[in-house]
Scaffold this motif. Sequence first.
Motif, mmCIF file in Angstrom:
data_model
loop_
_atom_site.group_PDB
_atom_site.id
_atom_site.type_symbol
_atom_site.label_atom_id
_atom_site.label_comp_id
_atom_site.label_asym_id
_atom_site.label_seq_id
_atom_site.Cartn_x
_atom_site.Cartn_y
_atom_site.Cartn_z
ATOM 1 N N SER A 1 -4.036 -40.310 -0.996
ATOM 2 C CA SER A 1 -5.157 -40.523 -1.911
ATOM 3 C C SER A 1 -5.248 -39.364 -2.896
ATOM 4 C CB SER A 1 -6.460 -40.635 -1.129
ATOM 5 O OG SER A 1 -6.832 -39.363 -0.620
ATOM 6 N N GLU A 2 -6.030 -39.570 -3.947
ATOM 7 C CA GLU A 2 -6.172 -38.509 -4.943
ATOM 8 C C GLU A 2 -6.793 -37.266 -4.330
ATOM 9 O OE1 GLU A 2 -8.261 -37.531 -9.212
ATOM 10 O OE2 GLU A 2 -8.092 -39.604 -8.591
ATOM 11 N N SER A 3 -7.791 -37.424 -3.448
ATOM 12 C CA SER A 3 -8.414 -36.251 -2.834
ATOM 13 C C SER A 3 -7.419 -35.504 -1.958
ATOM 14 C CB SER A 3 -9.652 -36.634 -2.022
ATOM 15 O OG SER A 3 -9.301 -37.468 -0.952
ATOM 16 N N GLU A 4 -6.535 -36.224 -1.245
ATOM 17 C CA GLU A 4 -5.511 -35.567 -0.441
ATOM 18 C C GLU A 4 -4.521 -34.831 -1.331
ATOM 19 O OE1 GLU A 4 -4.916 -38.298 3.498
ATOM 20 O OE2 GLU A 4 -4.216 -39.093 1.581
ATOM 21 N N SER A 5 -4.167 -35.408 -2.460
ATOM 22 C CA SER A 5 -3.210 -34.734 -3.336
ATOM 23 C C SER A 5 -3.830 -33.492 -3.964
ATOM 24 C CB SER A 5 -2.687 -35.681 -4.416
ATOM 25 O OG SER A 5 -3.712 -36.065 -5.290
ATOM 26 N N ILE A 6 -5.122 -33.520 -4.242
ATOM 27 C CA ILE A 6 -5.784 -32.335 -4.789
ATOM 28 C C ILE A 6 -5.793 -31.229 -3.752
ATOM 29 C CG2 ILE A 6 -8.024 -31.411 -5.530
ATOM 30 C CD1 ILE A 6 -8.448 -34.105 -6.971
ATOM 31 N N ILE A 7 -6.030 -31.569 -2.483
ATOM 32 C CA ILE A 7 -6.031 -30.572 -1.427
ATOM 33 C C ILE A 7 -4.661 -29.915 -1.313
ATOM 34 C CG2 ILE A 7 -6.109 -30.300 1.096
ATOM 35 C CD1 ILE A 7 -8.364 -32.390 1.078
ATOM 36 N N LEU A 8 -3.592 -30.686 -1.472
ATOM 37 C CA LEU A 8 -2.244 -30.160 -1.278
ATOM 38 C C LEU A 8 -1.594 -29.644 -2.550
ATOM 39 C CD1 LEU A 8 -0.823 -32.739 1.268
ATOM 40 C CD2 LEU A 8 -1.667 -30.439 1.697
ATOM 41 N N GLU A 9 -2.261 -29.774 -3.683
ATOM 42 C CA GLU A 9 -1.610 -29.340 -4.915
ATOM 43 C C GLU A 9 -1.450 -27.828 -4.941
ATOM 44 O OE1 GLU A 9 -5.386 -28.946 -7.964
ATOM 45 O OE2 GLU A 9 -4.171 -30.734 -7.971
ATOM 46 N N ALA A 10 -0.464 -27.376 -5.675
ATOM 47 C CA ALA A 10 -0.252 -25.944 -5.831
ATOM 48 C C ALA A 10 -1.469 -25.348 -6.526
ATOM 49 C CB ALA A 10 1.017 -25.684 -6.656
ATOM 50 N N THR A 11 -1.695 -24.082 -6.292
ATOM 51 C CA THR A 11 -2.925 -23.465 -6.769
ATOM 52 C C THR A 11 -2.920 -23.142 -8.261
ATOM 53 O OG1 THR A 11 -2.065 -21.306 -6.162
ATOM 54 C CG2 THR A 11 -3.416 -22.451 -4.538
ATOM 55 N N ARG A 12 -1.808 -23.208 -8.917
ATOM 56 C CA ARG A 12 -1.757 -22.792 -10.310
ATOM 57 C C ARG A 12 -2.047 -23.911 -11.297
ATOM 58 N NH1 ARG A 12 2.995 -18.952 -11.719
ATOM 59 N NH2 ARG A 12 1.359 -17.623 -12.473
ATOM 60 N N ARG A 13 -1.954 -25.154 -10.877
ATOM 61 C CA ARG A 13 -2.132 -26.256 -11.828
ATOM 62 C C ARG A 13 -2.237 -27.584 -11.109
ATOM 63 N NH1 ARG A 13 3.608 -27.459 -14.193
ATOM 64 N NH2 ARG A 13 2.481 -27.151 -16.100
ATOM 65 N N ARG A 14 -2.772 -28.567 -11.797
ATOM 66 C CA ARG A 14 -2.765 -29.940 -11.290
ATOM 67 C C ARG A 14 -1.353 -30.484 -11.449
ATOM 68 N NH1 ARG A 14 -7.977 -32.412 -10.726
ATOM 69 N NH2 ARG A 14 -6.705 -34.071 -9.906
ATOM 70 N N LEU A 15 -0.938 -31.311 -10.528
ATOM 71 C CA LEU A 15 0.451 -31.750 -10.510
ATOM 72 C C LEU A 15 0.601 -33.251 -10.717
ATOM 73 C CD1 LEU A 15 1.601 -29.791 -7.329
ATOM 74 C CD2 LEU A 15 1.804 -29.061 -9.705
ATOM 75 N N THR A 16 1.629 -33.609 -11.478
ATOM 76 C CA THR A 16 2.037 -35.012 -11.558
ATOM 77 C C THR A 16 2.855 -35.308 -10.304
ATOM 78 O OG1 THR A 16 4.150 -34.531 -12.630
ATOM 79 C CG2 THR A 16 2.226 -34.844 -14.091
ATOM 80 N N GLY A 17 3.232 -36.564 -10.118
ATOM 81 C CA GLY A 17 4.047 -36.932 -8.958
ATOM 82 C C GLY A 17 5.364 -36.180 -8.910
ATOM 83 N N LYS A 18 6.043 -36.093 -10.037
ATOM 84 C CA LYS A 18 7.325 -35.394 -10.092
ATOM 85 C C LYS A 18 7.145 -33.904 -9.807
ATOM 86 C CE LYS A 18 11.327 -34.516 -12.971
ATOM 87 N NZ LYS A 18 11.932 -34.539 -14.266
ATOM 88 N N GLN A 19 6.086 -33.320 -10.355
ATOM 89 C CA GLN A 19 5.827 -31.906 -10.115
ATOM 90 C C GLN A 19 5.503 -31.663 -8.636
ATOM 91 O OE1 GLN A 19 2.697 -31.582 -12.997
ATOM 92 N NE2 GLN A 19 4.011 -30.564 -14.496
ATOM 93 N N ALA A 20 4.734 -32.561 -8.043
ATOM 94 C CA ALA A 20 4.407 -32.445 -6.620
ATOM 95 C C ALA A 20 5.676 -32.505 -5.773
ATOM 96 C CB ALA A 20 3.413 -33.526 -6.205
ATOM 97 N N ASP A 21 6.623 -33.348 -6.158
ATOM 98 C CA ASP A 21 7.901 -33.422 -5.449
ATOM 99 C C ASP A 21 8.654 -32.096 -5.551
ATOM 100 O OD1 ASP A 21 7.455 -36.037 -4.672
ATOM 101 O OD2 ASP A 21 8.700 -36.905 -6.277
ATOM 102 N N THR A 22 8.622 -31.484 -6.733
ATOM 103 C CA THR A 22 9.291 -30.195 -6.928
ATOM 104 C C THR A 22 8.646 -29.122 -6.051
ATOM 105 O OG1 THR A 22 9.897 -30.773 -9.199
ATOM 106 C CG2 THR A 22 9.901 -28.423 -8.640
ATOM 107 N N VAL A 23 7.323 -29.092 -6.020
ATOM 108 C CA VAL A 23 6.625 -28.117 -5.184
ATOM 109 C C VAL A 23 6.952 -28.360 -3.718
ATOM 110 C CG1 VAL A 23 4.326 -27.372 -4.396
ATOM 111 C CG2 VAL A 23 4.791 -27.630 -6.842
ATOM 112 N N ASP A 24 7.019 -29.613 -3.313
ATOM 113 C CA ASP A 24 7.369 -29.944 -1.933
ATOM 114 C C ASP A 24 8.774 -29.442 -1.603
ATOM 115 O OD1 ASP A 24 6.622 -31.236 0.550
ATOM 116 O OD2 ASP A 24 8.117 -32.765 0.047
ATOM 117 N N LYS A 25 9.728 -29.658 -2.523
ATOM 118 C CA LYS A 25 11.103 -29.161 -2.316
ATOM 119 C C LYS A 25 11.116 -27.645 -2.176
ATOM 120 C CE LYS A 25 13.543 -32.621 -5.068
ATOM 121 N NZ LYS A 25 14.272 -32.808 -6.325
ATOM 122 N N LEU A 26 10.329 -26.978 -3.014
ATOM 123 C CA LEU A 26 10.294 -25.514 -2.982
ATOM 124 C C LEU A 26 9.703 -25.006 -1.666
ATOM 125 C CD1 LEU A 26 9.195 -24.843 -6.665
ATOM 126 C CD2 LEU A 26 11.352 -24.100 -5.609
#
Length: 192
Positions: free
Chosen positions: A2-27
């Motif tokens: 859900s959007e609230s779950e993605s906000i909780i897990l997003e990186a602290t520097r910025r809001r993330l798109t799906g592709k960006q979230a995948d990159t952060v997950d890989k990192l």
Amino acid sequence: MSESESIILEATRRRLTGKQADTVDKLTKSAVEVLAREGFAGMTIRLVAAAAGVGTATAYTYFSSKEHLVAEIFWRRLMAAPSPVSDDPDPTVRVVAELRDIAMLVADEQELSGAVTSALLGRDPDVEHLRIRIGAEIRKRIITALGPDADPDVVESLELLYAGALVRAGMGYGSYSEIADRIEKSALLILR
């Protein structure tokens, strides 16, 4: 997710798109692998980026330092770990279960556990932001476990217990499993 779950897990520097979230997950996943191989001292953003298959500049877009990256890993694990569900009427039982679960989040990964302690003590503003979020989540879990009439002094004592135990584990005074046992004994003393 859900959007609230993605906000909780997003990186602290910025809001993330799906592709960006995948990159952060890989990192974050690659960072755990690099830590296991190189240790915290040998870990660099460059090594993590290479292991994740992304450019170093891209990695720095999301993480200001290796401390920030490790703090993010701990934050994500904390948020992904459900609070222990206990119907036990004794708040002591609930608090001990809560603190033990938090202490054990990285217990099986020696390099990561030591890195978390070092990272959370860092002065990076992004780490400070995560440290505040982590502390607030731990406080919330302690208060929930204690119940609606939680004594603020007891809550603070339990927070200090957890923070001190984390530092002791990071200094090598015991494994995280041993420290979790010590947290339990100390919490019982506080809650008597």
